[in-house]
Design an enzyme around this catalytic site. Structure first.
Site, PDB file in Angstrom:
ATOM      1  N   ARG A 224      47.118  53.265  29.100  1.00  0.00           N
ATOM      2  CA  ARG A 224      47.681  52.356  30.187  1.00  0.00           C
ATOM      3  C   ARG A 224      47.646  52.986  31.902  1.00  0.00           C
ATOM      4  NH1 ARG A 224      45.752  49.251  26.730  1.00  0.00           N
ATOM      5  NH2 ARG A 224      46.596  47.948  25.259  1.00  0.00           N
ATOM      6  N   HIS A 272      37.472  52.551  29.333  1.00  0.00           N
ATOM      7  CA  HIS A 272      38.363  51.616  28.364  1.00  0.00           C
ATOM      8  C   HIS A 272      37.605  51.704  27.439  1.00  0.00           C
ATOM      9  CE1 HIS A 272      42.429  49.072  27.996  1.00  0.00           C
ATOM     10  NE2 HIS A 272      41.774  50.072  26.755  1.00  0.00           N
TER      11      HIS A 272
END
Ligand SMILES: NC(=O)c1ccc[n+]([C@@H]2O[C@H](COP(=O)([O-])OP(=O)(O)OC[C@H]3O[C@@H](n4cnc5c(N)ncnc54)[C@H](OP(=O)(O)O)[C@@H]3O)[C@@H](O)[C@H]2O)c1
Length: 309
Positions: A224, A272
């Site tokens: 993250r 991502h």
């Protein structure tokens, strides 16, 4: 009993289609929805509007659409009586390992630099690293990290893993807890972050951590964005301690146009995509938990509210 899909910014159509294909009779709703909210016992969510769960007084389970649950845990108004679950899936796990192997090999052979040289028509062979030259440290050896560590070990890398608790992974030396973090970092020529985002792990990729890595270490963050202190990474690369980084996740996604990561020659950016949950691959697991809620049975892949993952 009904299931509701709640998300801001993610297209729910593939999820609704995959669930309906598996179970046509499912009472499935997509937020916002005006039907009787008392009937909703199961919420399948990704980046929900914070505080939304209090609209559903009989909620028994909040399931993440992916492996991460930080988007759920950050809600200060989570209902006390609803379990939180997540999805795990062998495709997701395999894709993460494939991606990490690709990034590691890219780093060893300097492919990103050759891409830049190609653009400048510059013919400059560079020294490259072999598998036997580097030790890889995987931070977080849960479902994803353990498989990443095993696959890299199978390729011949020396691999260490760091977790909260001691565990056995063939071919991987495990360091556990904060007291062993320094020893773990000191041997990690390539550091791969696969921690969940919790209070303890936010900002863990910071100057202090980087200084404990060997000189020329390379950092891969596929967990993250909020694990990383962006300015500390840039500083440690620009002062020559780190050789570079590959980043797949960011504090703000999409990465803002003006962010210095975009143009940094030693930082690779991907949007991502390390490992993306495919609705068709996980709806059986979600429906299994839905049935378990209905039958008042023990749920699968339950997240600990205390640990936050
Ligand atoms: N980029 C992408 O496309 C993508 C895709 C999927 C997931 N992800 C990210 O990957 C993360 C990891 O997923 P996962 O399924 O592998 O999670 P997981 O199974 O919950 O594993 C988490 C691991 O981190 C360790 N850990 C947690 N807190 C720690 C701490 N304070 N100190 C040391 N170790 C700690 C755990 O230790 P113990 O084993 O001792 O509990 C465990 O080994 C997700 O949370 C998500 O954010 C990214």
């Amino acid at each position: 009993m009904a299931m509701i899909l709640i998300s801001q910014g993610r297209d729910m159509t593939p999820w609704a289609e995959a669930l309906k294909e598996k179970r046509p009779e499912l009472d499935l709703r997509v937020y916002p929805d005006d039907s009787n909210k008392e009937e909703v016992a199961f919420a399948l969510v990704w980046n929900h509007p914070l505080g939304v769960f209090k609209e559903f007084p009989n909620l028994k389970c909040i399931s993440s659409m992916g492996a991460g649950v930080d988007h759920i845990m950050k809600d200060p108004e989570l209902p006390a009586n609803a379990a939180i679950t997540r999805v795990t899936d062998e495709n997701l796990t395999r894709d993460m390992a494939d991606f990490c192997v690709a990034l590691v090999m890219n780093h060893l052979r300097g492919l990103a630099f050759y891409k830049m040289q190609e653009a400048a028509h510059d013919w400059q062979p560079r020294h490259y690293l072999n598998i036997s030259d580097v030790t890889i440290g995987v931070m977080g050896v849960g479902v994803l990290g353990a498989h990443v560590a095993s696959q890299l070990s199978n390729l011949g890398f020396k691999v260490n893993g760091w977790a909260r608790s001691k565990k056995m992974i063939e071919g991987v030396e495990i360091f556990s807890g904060d007291t062993m973090l320094g020893d773990f970092l000191a041997t990690s020529d390539i550091l791969i972050c696969l921690l969940p985002l919790t209070k303890e792990t936010t900002d863990i990729l910071n100057r202090d951590t980087f200084q404990k890595l060997p000189k020329n270490a390379f950092v891969i963050n596929v967990a993250r964005g909020a694990h990383l202190v962006d300015a500390d990474l840039i500083e440690m690369i620009d002062t020559g301690h780190l050789s570079g980084a590959s980043l797949d996740v960011f504090r703000q996604e999409p990465l803002p146009e003006e962010h210095p990561f975009w143009s940094h020659p030693k930082i690779n950016v991907t949007p991502h995509i390390a490992s993306v949950t495919e609705p068709k691959a996980v709806v059986s697991l979600i429906l299994e938990n839905y049935d378990r809620v209905r039958n008042n049975e023990h749920l699968l892949n339950v997240v600990s509210p205390q640990k936050g993952y």
